[in-house]
Each structure stands twice: as structure tokens, then as C-alpha cells.
Design an enzyme around this catalytic site. Structure first.
Site, PDB file in Angstrom:
ATOM      1  N   GLY A 145       0.647  -1.161  -0.189  1.00 51.11           N
ATOM      2  CA  GLY A 145       0.111  -0.132  -0.089  1.00 51.11           C
ATOM      3  C   GLY A 145       0.719   1.170  -0.219  1.00 51.11           C
ATOM      4  NE  ARG A 146       3.662   2.107   5.723  1.00 47.70           N
ATOM      5  CZ  ARG A 146       4.441   1.237   6.685  1.00 47.70           C
ATOM      6  NH1 ARG A 146       5.324   0.510   6.700  1.00 47.70           N
ATOM      7  NH2 ARG A 146       3.955   1.752   8.016  1.00 47.70           N
ATOM      8  CB  VAL A 268      -3.509   7.085   6.417  1.00 49.79           C
ATOM      9  CG1 VAL A 268      -4.709   7.813   6.552  1.00 49.79           C
ATOM     10  CG2 VAL A 268      -2.828   7.803   5.009  1.00 49.79           C
ATOM     11  CD  GLU A 269      -1.231   2.774   3.601  1.00 50.17           C
ATOM     12  OE1 GLU A 269      -0.175   1.905   3.216  1.00 50.17           O
ATOM     13  OE2 GLU A 269      -2.345   2.439   2.800  1.00 50.17           O
ATOM     14  N   GLY A 270       1.041   4.793   8.960  1.00 47.60           N
ATOM     15  CA  GLY A 270       2.054   4.893   9.674  1.00 47.60           C
ATOM     16  C   GLY A 270       2.646   6.636   9.475  1.00 47.60           C
TER      17      GLY A 270
END
Length: 577
Positions: A145-146, A268-270
Site C-alpha cells: 500500500g505504501r 495514515v499507514e504510519g
């Protein structure tokens, strides 16, 4: 999922487990119970998650939880660990909360809870054999995703910002000249161009890694952190050059909602603070070094004798590599003017050489820091963050050179590519200098500086001349602008603000020679807004311009007025909004 019959969400974050995802209080217990009319071995679950994208409309909940097996029904340990299951949203006990409102951006996001939910083991991703392997699944999912979603979002934002800024700064005039020719505005526009070029390069390279089947956890963290931070700077710079038009919300403002939503990508995501200070270099130190992981595996090997052999082998190889690294770093630090290996027939050989030089310097600082600081390096987040910046800069500079090479090194993009590499490598050098200035052991910092930066920092910011040349080139709507906005959507309807902006840019460029002719004949003040209509009438009478040219000026004025205009609302509607 593939054909869209199911809508999934991924429930990881909860009120008590954000960045520390491993501390999630959401638990499952292995037991036997009835499910759809028969007794099966399964899991009793309770969870409370929030910030979950697609949760309000999801038909399938991907759930991360901590699994326990107190009766050892699976024949393993009582504490199995983090596990991931796919649970239909209509299973008894599953509750979907009301929507969150992520800064007024219209995507579905909300909480999900489960109370006393029972699922069979077949709902676990991979089945019973994969219980306890959820952490690896989470990291691989986040890596993909990242690498894809957030770099793509950032790149699309940069492309739109480049399109808007390059057109508006050419169309909008003050003091009788385009605002993009003022050096202050020109500098901001050039930074937008350089940043967008870099983000596009990182996006392509990172997505390519996923296409090849990799799960690049370190590179994906670099891509996520750097592209979203760059997106923030790009939008801020673009809003600045738009001036008053940028702060009036409404259909004519193409960037207001993007500006408002910037913190979403950052968080988001970290969250980026965590990603920079702990993940990029914290994970990269182990994953990118060819020996440390082998050393750790040797220490933890169940057979102590075999483990000692593996550890010794990895350690001696590591020490030999470290010695070669010190020699290489000294060569580049003291004799950096000697050319190094670069691709044949490239226009940017000096950029490749500088990457070689700074890679050698970064390598030895990072390697020795791991040896000297050991486990304390993880706690030295400022040092780790600067090393992450250096690693990020090297990766992004490499991505820019690859993009430029893949595009067959077009001359129109050379200056921008060169500037983008320069920005990243200056960042690398400054990060290394920052590490040495703040090293916890001053005498070691002195020795390291003698090895890597004996003459201090050498690199400087991109020159004003280069920045102004880049902004001038992109306002001309040639090959550089085409490369920057490639793949972006342009609506066809003539009343769409983005279409009006593009039409105004074209009309401005066509009208420029006509206006120059009028300036030469009647003076600069004659072509300012207040006098222009009178000037064109006089010019037509004097035979200085043709009727077609007069019509072109009128078309340009109409389009320019549309672009400069902002939305207004009556009092009732505005209060309602």
C-alpha cells in the site's frame, strides 16, 4: 473481491493501538462452538477499531487481533500472537459505527466493533496453519500500500498543482507582466516543478518493485514518508502563488479541498514522524545490511554450535566489508574529484558520481553507528531520522535518474532532473553533517568527520538562475510541462474551471506577440487592464493590428477574467454552507 461483489476494509488501528499496533487489545480465544448449525473449532472475538477506511460500507472486515489458545486446542502455545481473519460484516456480533469525517473529504471511513463474535478457523487468512503470522501479513500489506496508493495520491496532487500553478502564473498579471516572472513567485513555481518530477520518479520506481513481486518494506516507507511530505510543500507553494484566489472556497478553487486534506496522507499507514524516526532507518539498518540479519539469526539459532558458526561467518564478512567501506569512504572524502563509474553516454554523469560519493559516505556512517551505538540507536530517534533522510535522498536521487534515463534523457527535462538530483543530494550531505554534529560521542564524531566530511559540506542549494529558467520553461507550455502533467484528467466542458485555465493559458501564449507589438508602439502602460480596450481600438484604426488579432485579444481577456474570478454566494447559502 476482484470483481467488486465484496467491499473490504482492513481493521488494524484502535483507540489504544495506533503507532504501537503490536499492543492491540483486540483479542480472540480458540474454542469450540456452534456455527451455522454444527459444532466447529473456531475463535471467539472481541474488538474495537477506528479510522478504518471503507468500514461504513464494507461487506468483509479484515481484522487484526491477538490470538490466545489457553486449552491448546491447536496443539501450539497458549499465546499464539497476532492473527488476521476475514469476517463477513453480517456475522452476529459485528457492529459498524457511524462515519468519521476525515477533514470533509468524501471517502468512507469509520469504526467497527465486535462483541462475542464467533468465527470458524477457515476465516483466518491462510487457515489454521497461518494463525500467529498476522504481523508479517500486516507488514507485507502495508509495504504494498505504501508503495502504490500514497505515492500515487501525492503524484496526482503534484501533477494537478503543477498544471494549475504553471498556467495561473502565466495568465495572471500584475504591474503589466505575468506574476510568474517575479522572482519570488518564479522560485516557488520551480520548487513545485522539481518536487513533482521527483515524486513521479519515486512513484514509478516503487510501484515497479511491487510489480516484480517484491514487498519492499523499507523502500515503501521511504516512498510514503517523502512523497506525502513533498505533497504538503507543493500544495503550500501552489496556494501561495495563487494568492487570494487560493483562499476562496468554491467550484472555481481547484486546490482548496486538497489543501484541507493534506494531513490525511501525512498520518495514515504510519504517521510520518514515526516513519522517519523509526521505520525507514530502523528497518533499513537490518534489511539493507547484508550481514546484520545473518548475525541476528546466528545468535538466535536453536543449535548453539551451528548458530555460533553462522554468527562468526557473518561477523568476519561484516568486518571485512566494513574495512573496505572505510577505504572507499576515505577515497571519496579526500579524493572525491576523481571520477567514478557512471553509465555510458549519459548527460548527467556528474550526478551519478555524486550518488556514488555520498552512498559511500552514508554507508560508513550508518554501519559504524550500528556498531558503536548498538541498540541505543533505536532510541536516538533524531540521529536515526537524519540517517533516514540521507537514505531517502539517495533513493529519490536514484529514482530521478532512472526516470530521466527511461525517458531517453530529453533535453527539455535535463535541467529539472539535474536540479531534482541536486536537491536530494544536498539533503543527504546536510543529513550526514547533522548526524556528526549531534553524535552522542564527540570524539567518535571527530573521527567520522575525518573519514566522510573532512572539508565540510560541499553542496549548495539550486541556484536562482536555474530555478528561474525552470519556471520560465514550464510556463511556456512545452515538453517539460507536458511531462509533468502527463496522465492527468482534463474535463471537456468549457465551463469547467480547469478547462478554462488551460484555454486561458493557450490564449495568453498566442496573444503575447500581439501585446508585445502594442507595447512597442504605445508603451507598457497602454496594455494594462484599464487601457487595453482603448489601445486595441486605436491600434486597429492605426493599422497596427488586424481584426483577427483584436478578436484574439478579446478572447484572451474573456478567458483571463474567468480564471481570475472567484466564487461568491448569497448570505443565506453561505450561512448554510
Amino acid at each position: 473481491l476482484a470483481c467488486g461483489e465484496e467491499v473490504p476494509c482492513f481493521a488494524l488501528t484502535g483507540p489504544d493501538a495506533g503507532s504501537d499496533a503490536g499492543a492491540m487489545p483486540d483479542v480472540g480465544t480458540v474454542e469450540k462452538a456452534m456455527f451455522e448449525g454444527e459444532e466447529v473449532l473456531g475463535i471467539r472475538l472481541n474488538w474495537n477499531k477506528r479510522y478504518i477506511t471503507l468500514a461504513p460500507v464494507a461487506t468483509l472486515v479484515g481484522l487484526a487481533f491477538h490470538l490466545y489458545d489457553p486449552e491448546k486446542l491447536l496443539g501450539k502455545t497458549a499465546d499464539i500472537g497476532i492473527t488476521v481473519a476475514l469476517i463477513p460484516a453480517d456475522v452476529a456480533g459485528v457492529t459498524t459505527g457511524h462515519r468519521h469525517n476525515p477533514l470533509y473529504i468524501p471517502f468512507q471511513n469509520g469504526p467497527t466493533q465486535g462483541e462475542n463474535v464467533f468465527i470458524p478457523l477457515s476465516f483466518v487468512v491462510g487457515g489454521a496453519e497461518y494463525v500467529g503470522q498476522g504481523w508479517r501479513m500486516l507488514m507485507e500489506s502495508l509495504a504494498a500500500g505504501r508503495s502504490i496508493s500514497l505515492p500515487a495520491l501525492s503524484c496526482g496532487t503534484g501533477k494537478l498543482a503543477s498544471r494549475v500553478a504553471s498556467a495561473y502564473t502565466r495568465v495572471r498579471e500584475q504591474f503589466g507582466i505575468p506574476i510568474g516572472r517575479f522572482e519570488g513567485v518564479s522560485e516557488r513555481l520551480a520548487h513545485v516543478v522539481i518536487s513533482t518530477y521527483t515524486v513521479n520518479a519515486v512513484r514509478k520506481l516503487s510501484a515497479r518493485a511491487v510489480d516484480l513481486g517484491e514487498r519492499p518494506s523499507v523502500l515503501s516507507a521511504i516512498a510514503k514518508y517523502n512523497t506525502t511530505e513533498t505533497m504538503r510543500r507543493v500544495i503550500n507553494d501552489t496556494m501561495d502563488v495563487l494568492g487570494g484566489k487560493g483562499i476562496i472556497a468554491g467550484p472555481k478553487n481547484l486546490l482548496a479541498h486538497i489543501y484541507m486534506s493534506i494531513p490525511i496522507g501525512i498520518t495514515v499507514e504510519g504517521a510520518n514522524i514515526l516513519t522517519r524516526s523509526m521505520i525507514v532507518f530502523g528497518q533499513g539498518a537490518i534489511r539493507c545490511n547484508p550481514y546484520i540479519l545473518a548475525e541476528i539469526e546466528g545468535i538466535n539459532h536453536p543449535d548453539k554450535k551451528q548458530g555460533l558458526k553462522r554468527f562468526d561467518k557473518a561477523l568476519f564478512a561484516h568486518l571485512f566489508s566494513l574495512g573496505l567501506g572505510i577505504i572507499r569512504a576515505k577515497r571519496f572524502a579526500w579524493l572525491g574529484f576523481i571520477p567514478s563509474a557512471t553509465p555510458a553516454q549519459t548527460k548527467l554523469s556528474s550526478c551519478y558520481h555524486q550518488i556514488n560519493r555520498l552512498s559511500a559516505l552514508f554507508s560508513i556512517v550508518a554501519d559504524l553507528s550500528m556498531v558503536i551505538l548498538g541498540g541505543k540507536l533505536k532510541q536516538k530517534e533524531s540521529i536515526s531520522g537524519r540517517l533516514a533522510d540521507a537514505l531517502s535522498g539517495l533513493y529519490q536521487a536514484s529514482a530521478v535518474l532512472k526516470l530521466y534515463a527511461d525517458r531517453h534523457e530529453p533535453e527539455e527535462e535535463k535541467q529539472t532532473a539535474q536540479a531534482a538530483v541536486s536537491v536530494e543530494l544536498t539533503r543527504v550531505e546536510q543529513a550526514l553533517d547533522g548526524v556528526l554534529r549531534n553524535y552522542p560521542h564527540p570524539w567518535i564524531a571527530v573521527l567520522l568527520r575525518l573519514m566522510v566530511l573532512p572539508f565540510g559540506t560541499k553542496r549548495h542549494a539550486v541556484s536562482d538562475e536555474t530555478l528561474h529558467a525552470i519556471s520560465k520553461r514550464v510556463m511556456a507550455n512545452g515538453g517539460l510541462r507536458a511531462a509533468l502533467i502527463e496522465g492527468t484528467y482534463l474535463p471537456d466542458a468549457p465551463d469547467e474551471p480547469l478547462q478554462q485555465l488551460e484555454q486561458a493559458l493557450q490564449a495568453t501564449l498566442i496573444s503575447a506577440p500581439i501585446l508585445d507589438k502594442l507595447k512597442a508602439k504605445y508603451g507598457r502602460s497602454a496594455v494594462k487592464a484599464a487601457a487595453l480596450k482603448e489601445t486595441t481600438t486605436q491600434a486597429l484604426a492605426d493599422g497596427v493590428m488586424s481584426e483577427q488579432e483584436q478578436q484574439q485579444i478579446e478572447l484572451w481577456l474573456g478567458l483571463r477574467d474567468q480564471v481570475v474570478a472567484v466564487d461568491d454566494f448569497d448570505a443565506v447559502e453561505n450561512n448554510h454552507e
